[in-house]
Design an enzyme around this catalytic site. Sequence first.
Site, PDB file in Angstrom:
ATOM      1  N   LYS A 169       0.836  -1.210   0.000  1.00 50.31           N
ATOM      2  CA  LYS A 169       0.000   0.000   0.000  1.00 50.31           C
ATOM      3  C   LYS A 169       0.866   1.254   0.000  1.00 50.31           C
ATOM      4  CE  LYS A 169      -0.545  -0.530   4.989  1.00 50.31           C
ATOM      5  NZ  LYS A 169      -0.712   0.532   5.929  1.00 50.31           N
ATOM      6  N   ARG A 182      -9.424   0.024  16.047  1.00 51.91           N
ATOM      7  CA  ARG A 182      -9.678   0.905  14.900  1.00 51.91           C
ATOM      8  C   ARG A 182     -10.872   0.322  14.139  1.00 51.91           C
ATOM      9  NH1 ARG A 182      -3.920   1.798  11.856  1.00 51.91           N
ATOM     10  NH2 ARG A 182      -4.424  -0.349  11.294  1.00 51.91           N
ATOM     11  N   MET A 194      12.645  24.325   1.473  1.00 52.67           N
ATOM     12  CA  MET A 194      11.828  23.502   0.581  1.00 52.67           C
ATOM     13  C   MET A 194      12.687  22.727  -0.428  1.00 52.67           C
ATOM     14  SD  MET A 194       8.747  24.596  -2.016  1.00 52.67           S
ATOM     15  CE  MET A 194       7.757  25.380  -0.768  1.00 52.67           C
ATOM     16  N   TYR A 222      16.829  29.885   6.963  1.00 50.18           N
ATOM     17  CA  TYR A 222      15.708  30.642   7.516  1.00 50.18           C
ATOM     18  C   TYR A 222      15.786  30.719   9.042  1.00 50.18           C
ATOM     19  CZ  TYR A 222      13.316  30.488   3.023  1.00 50.18           C
ATOM     20  OH  TYR A 222      12.978  30.643   1.716  1.00 50.18           O
TER      21      TYR A 222
HETATM   22  C1  LIG Z   1      -3.945  -4.177   8.448  1.00 49.09           C
HETATM   23  C2  LIG Z   1      -2.485  -4.041   8.200  1.00 49.09           C
HETATM   24  N1  LIG Z   1      -1.732  -5.137   8.057  1.00 49.09           N
HETATM   25  C3  LIG Z   1      -0.396  -5.086   7.848  1.00 49.09           C
HETATM   26  C4  LIG Z   1       0.256  -3.865   7.787  1.00 49.09           C
HETATM   27  C5  LIG Z   1       1.747  -3.832   7.607  1.00 49.09           C
HETATM   28  O1  LIG Z   1       2.341  -3.272   8.754  1.00 49.09           O
HETATM   29  P1  LIG Z   1       3.908  -3.046   8.841  1.00 49.09           P
HETATM   30  O2  LIG Z   1       4.249  -2.040   7.781  1.00 49.09           O
HETATM   31  O3  LIG Z   1       4.130  -2.509  10.206  1.00 49.09           O
HETATM   32  O4  LIG Z   1       4.531  -4.356   8.584  1.00 49.09           O
HETATM   33  C6  LIG Z   1      -0.489  -2.695   7.935  1.00 49.09           C
HETATM   34  C7  LIG Z   1       0.185  -1.396   7.880  1.00 49.09           C
HETATM   35  O5  LIG Z   1      -0.132  -0.429   8.494  1.00 49.09           O
HETATM   36  C8  LIG Z   1      -1.895  -2.777   8.142  1.00 49.09           C
HETATM   37  O6  LIG Z   1      -2.634  -1.678   8.309  1.00 49.09           O
END
Ligand SMILES: Cc1ncc(COP(=O)(O)O)c(C=O)c1O
Length: 363
Positions: free
Chosen positions: A35, A129, A302, A254
Site C-alpha cells: 500500500k 480501529r 523547501m 531561515y
Molecule cells: C492491516 C495491516 N496489516 C499489515 C500492515 C503492515 O504493517 P507493517 O508495515 O508494520 O509491517 C499494515 C500497515 O499499516 C496494516 O494496516
Amino acid sequence: MGRHTRARIDLAALRHNYALAGRLAGDAQAMAVVKADGYGHGLERVASALEGMAKRYAVATLEEAERLREAGIQQPVVLLQGFHDDADVATCHALGLEPVIHSDHQIDALADSGSTVTVWLKVNTGMNRLGFAPGDVDDRVRRLRGLDGVTLRGMVTHYACADDRNDGMTAHQNALFTDLAARYPELAFSAANSAGHFRPEAPRFHWTRPGIMLYGATPMIEESAAELGLRAVMTLESRLTAVRTLAPGEAVGYGASWRAERPTPMGIVAIGYGDGYPRHAPTGTPVWVAGARVCTLGRVSMDMLAVDLSGAPQARPGDRVELWGAQVSVDEVAQRAGTIGYELLTGVTARVPRVYEDPVVSG
Ligand SMILES: Cc1ncc(COP(=O)(O)O)c(C=O)c1O
C-alpha cells in the site's frame, strides 16, 4: 542530469527482505503489503519485483488494487480496509479482489450486490480501529455464509504494540485470535505485521502481512534494521550544489537558527521538504557526504538544506550526498525528526524520480 536528486530503489534488497519475512513466517505464507505506493517505492515495480515470491498482496485502497491489476499482477489482492462505497463490490468481483469486512454496512452491501466475492473478516482484538469484537464473530460468520456468492476466506486482526518486545498487548491479542483459529480450523488466519515476524513467541497462523520490513526499515522500537538483518531498499540521494566557509558569528538558513562559533566549512544540498526530506530534522541530523558521515545545519528549506563539512573537508560541489540509505538509515533520520521511517518513506514526493536497480533484470 538535472539536480541529481533521486531515490534509488534496490529491488534485490527488497527480495532479500521478503525472503527474510518468508523465513520468519515459518509454515505461514507472507502476503506482501504494498500500500501507499509500495511505501513510497513505486507500487507496480515493487509488486512486479516480488512476483514469483509473494502469493498474495495487500493494499489499502481500491485504486491501488486497480493499479496492480493494470500492471498485470494476477495473484489475489487483499483490500485491508475493504470497500468504502457499496458500488465498489462490483469492482472487487470484476478484479478478483478480497475485501476485508469490518462493519455491518459492508455485509449489507455484499447482500445487496449479489456479486461473487471472496472476503476476510476483520476481528478487533485490541487495536480498536476497525473490526468486529470476538464475541460478534460467530454471528457475522453466519451472516456471511448465508450470502450467495460470498466466500469467507479467513480472519484478520492487527497488532497494536508488537514493535515493543515488552508489551503485554500482543499476548492478549494472540490469545483471543488463537481461540477463534481453534474454532474455525477451515479458515485462514492472519495477524502478524512486520513486527510480529520478530516476536518468536507470537503464532504465525496461516498468513503474515509484512510491510515496512520489506523496504528495509525497522519495525521494532529498540532494534535497528541492520540488527534485524534487513537491507535498505531506498537510497535518497542528491549532490552538493555549493560549498562555502562560514565565519564565526555567521548563520545559515531561515530564521538564522544555527550560527557558526568557529570557521565552518558548509555545503548546500539540492534537496528539501518539497522532496519529502523532513523539515523537522534538527541541526545534527546525520547525512553521508563524499564518503563521510556529517550532519545538517539549521532549518531545512523547501529545495535545499545545509550540511557541516568539518568532517569532510575534501567535499566539493557535485559530490554525492546520501540523505538515507545504507550509510544513514531512514530510521535514524526519522528518530531525529520525531517520526518513524514509515512516514519518511511514504512521504518522498512525486518530483523525486525513482531509479530502479535490479541485478536480476540488468544481468
Ligand atoms: C492491516 C495491516 N496489516 C499489515 C500492515 C503492515 O504493517 P507493517 O508495515 O508494520 O509491517 C499494515 C500497515 O499499516 C496494516 O494496516
